[in-house]
Design an enzyme around this catalytic site. Structure first.
Site, PDB file in Angstrom:
ATOM      1  N   ASN A 115     142.387  84.557  35.933  1.00  0.00           N
ATOM      2  CA  ASN A 115     143.241  85.220  36.930  1.00  0.00           C
ATOM      3  C   ASN A 115     144.134  86.304  36.334  1.00  0.00           C
ATOM      4  OD1 ASN A 115     144.638  83.067  35.655  1.00  0.00           O
ATOM      5  ND2 ASN A 115     146.149  83.017  37.285  1.00  0.00           N
ATOM      6  N   GLY A 190     144.818  77.113  32.399  1.00  0.00           N
ATOM      7  CA  GLY A 190     143.774  76.978  33.396  1.00  0.00           C
ATOM      8  C   GLY A 190     144.051  75.844  34.357  1.00  0.00           C
ATOM      9  N   SER A 191     142.998  75.279  34.902  1.00  0.00           N
ATOM     10  CA  SER A 191     143.133  74.283  35.959  1.00  0.00           C
ATOM     11  C   SER A 191     143.462  72.904  35.388  1.00  0.00           C
ATOM     12  CB  SER A 191     141.838  74.200  36.770  1.00  0.00           C
ATOM     13  OG  SER A 191     140.803  73.627  35.983  1.00  0.00           O
ATOM     14  N   GLU A 212     148.874  74.837  29.757  1.00  0.00           N
ATOM     15  CA  GLU A 212     149.561  75.569  30.822  1.00  0.00           C
ATOM     16  C   GLU A 212     148.677  75.489  32.058  1.00  0.00           C
ATOM     17  OE1 GLU A 212     152.538  76.577  30.495  1.00  0.00           O
ATOM     18  OE2 GLU A 212     152.738  76.336  28.321  1.00  0.00           O
ATOM     19  N   CYS A 246     149.120  81.244  39.021  1.00  0.00           N
ATOM     20  CA  CYS A 246     149.442  79.821  38.868  1.00  0.00           C
ATOM     21  C   CYS A 246     150.856  79.494  39.322  1.00  0.00           C
ATOM     22  CB  CYS A 246     149.235  79.373  37.421  1.00  0.00           C
ATOM     23  SG  CYS A 246     150.245  80.245  36.211  1.00  0.00           S
ATOM     24  N   GLU A 336     145.541  72.707  44.554  1.00  0.00           N
ATOM     25  CA  GLU A 336     146.216  73.995  44.386  1.00  0.00           C
ATOM     26  C   GLU A 336     145.398  75.059  45.099  1.00  0.00           C
ATOM     27  OE1 GLU A 336     147.934  76.910  40.836  1.00  0.00           O
ATOM     28  OE2 GLU A 336     146.640  75.214  40.322  1.00  0.00           O
TER      29      GLU A 336
END
Length: 458
Positions: A115, A190-191, A212, A246, A336
């Site tokens: 992203n 990331g996720s 993160e 995020c 999310e």
């Protein structure tokens, strides 16, 4: 370029030689990184447009410019960060002195998301360089244009025994890397599901990790807020990068009596920022790929669309969309969102709002729009979250003096500024004792010395 045993051994030798440890080397490499980004800036801008339809201005403001700022901050403060920290020493250890030295970790693996594929790879890299590490970079294959430019940039400016780039499908490549090599640190953005997988693999070799991640970051607005300003900042924070941020507000909690005014203002600001047809705006991005597009499209029937909702699969376009009548049990509120959909809920009391937030515990960020100090304090003190803003969105991550990181499922560890330096080093304890005197009280025989032990150890 694949990471071979020969290259990894060369990195290990480079680190063990002490070449990366000096202040002069670290500053030289940071300046080199800054020069590299400067030279490749036009290519990076074009790549970010190709991957995410980011305008040159958005690419600079949300990616390239933040990398410059991170490097500049490190260059200004690195000498200070590297200084040993003197700490006090108990009298019982006389004649000794104590200090803490920040020791580089070694070879770090940095794994970036799609992203913000430049910023979220190069900002941690600046911290790893400042800390004296050798680094393996894994860009996201889902932003292939940016990944290719970064690989070319790193190969042009850096020796592969210091910094190198590994490409490929992250699900395969990262697993292969962690099976073949023992890194000294893994930094992943990331996720949550992928973060759990990486933490599990890292645990097999007891490799420390910084994760993160994300989560459902709430945005709370009460009746004392400046509604026009709140609407502008929420609109910008939510729909920048088409909501693929995020720390974007994931859902809105609005006090009952200001809901309509706020939503009216948000709609006006969408038109102001992106025109009445955001699909034609050069400042409105696109969804990264068809898989994410289809996922977001599946959320649209899960509520009542107040405005927006237009979509074009061929262009990977989904309009800025605000929804209500969404149930908390639906996937839209269990996952999310990571896209330009904003569910809206109302609340009557602060306690009710806090209970709603706790259903999605420990978000990466929390935003409170209120001019009531007690309300501000209530939410910031009673809810767990990584970081956030009062009367703003997103911008806390641009202050290098603030730690950026999550809590629980939204991540572990922090970075930015000095916190990046700390993330890629470890505190090494050093106690030095003089030899001009050697008090015998600590040596056997111990008979008759209990009173001294009790005096010093209590």
């Amino acid at each position: 370029m694949p990471l071979t045993a020969t290259t990894f051994a060369a990195m290990h030798n480079c680190f063990c030689s002490g070449a990366t440890r000096t202040l002069a080397f670290r500053k030289k490499q940071l300046q080199l990184l800054k020069n590299a980004v400067k030279q490749f800036e036009p290519l990076l801008q074009r790549a970010l447009h190709a991957d995410l339809r980011k305008s040159p201005e958005e690419a600079y403001a949300t990616e390239i410019g933040l990398v410059y700022a991170e490097i500049t901050h490190a260059l200004q403060h690195l000498g200070e960060w590297m200084q040993p920290e003197k700490v006090s020493t108990p009298l019982m250890l006389f004649p000794s002195s104590s200090k803490i030295v920040r020791d580089p970790l070694g070879i770090s693996l940095i794994i970036a998301p799609w992203n913000y594929p430049a910023q979220l790879l190069l900002s941690p890299l600046a911290g790893a360089i400042a800390a004296g590490n050798c680094v393996v970079l894994k860009p996201s294959e889902l932003a292939p244009h940016t990944a290719a430019v970064i690989e070319q940039m790193i190969q042009t400016f850096f020796s592969e025994e210091h910094i190198m780039v590994v490409q490929g499908d992250g699900a395969l490549v990262v697993r292969q890397l962690l099976k073949a090599y023992r890194f000294d640190h893994i930094f992943f953005t990331g996720s949550i599901p992928v973060g759990k997988s990486i933490a599990s693999m890292a645990a097999e070799t007891l490799t420390p990790v910084t994760l993160e991640l994300g989560g459902k970051s709430p945005c709370i607005v009460d009746e004392t807020a400046n509604i026009a300003v709140a609407a502008a900042r929420i609109t910008w924070g939510k729909f920048t990068n088409a909501g693929q941020t995020c720390v974007a507000p994931d859902y809105l909690l609005v006090k009952n009596d200001c809901r309509d005014a706020l939503l009216q203002q948000i709609q006006q600001h969408v038109h102001r920022f992106y025109t009445a047809d955001p699909a034609a705006s050069p400042d409105y991005g696109r969804i990264i790929n068809r898989r994410r597009f289809d996922k977001l499209l599946s959320y649209l029937p899960q509520g009542n669309i107040l405005f927006g909702g237009q979509a074009n699969a061929a262009d990977l376009y989904i309009a800025p969309t605000v929804m209500d009548q969404v149930r908390h049990t639906q996937p839209l509120m269990q996952e999310e969102i990571f896209g330009p959909l904003l569910p809206v809920f109302t609340y009557r009391t602060n306690e009710e709002a806090a209970d709603l937030v706790r259903q999605h515990s420990n978000p990466l960020s929390l935003y409170v729009f209120s001019n009531n100090r007690k309300t501000q304090d209530y939410f910031t003190e009673n809810l767990g979250f990584g970081g956030g803003c009062i009367n703003n969105t997103l911008v806390h991550l641009s202050n290098p003096n603030l730690p950026f990181g999550g809590l629980g499922c939204s991540g572990t560890g922090q970075y930015h500024g000095k916190y990046s330096f700390d993330a890629f080093t470890r505190p090494k304890a050093i106690l030095q004792t003089a030899t001009w005197i050697d008090p015998p009280v600590k040596y056997p025989p111990y008979a008759g010395k209990m009173k001294w032990f009790k005096r010093f150890l209590r």
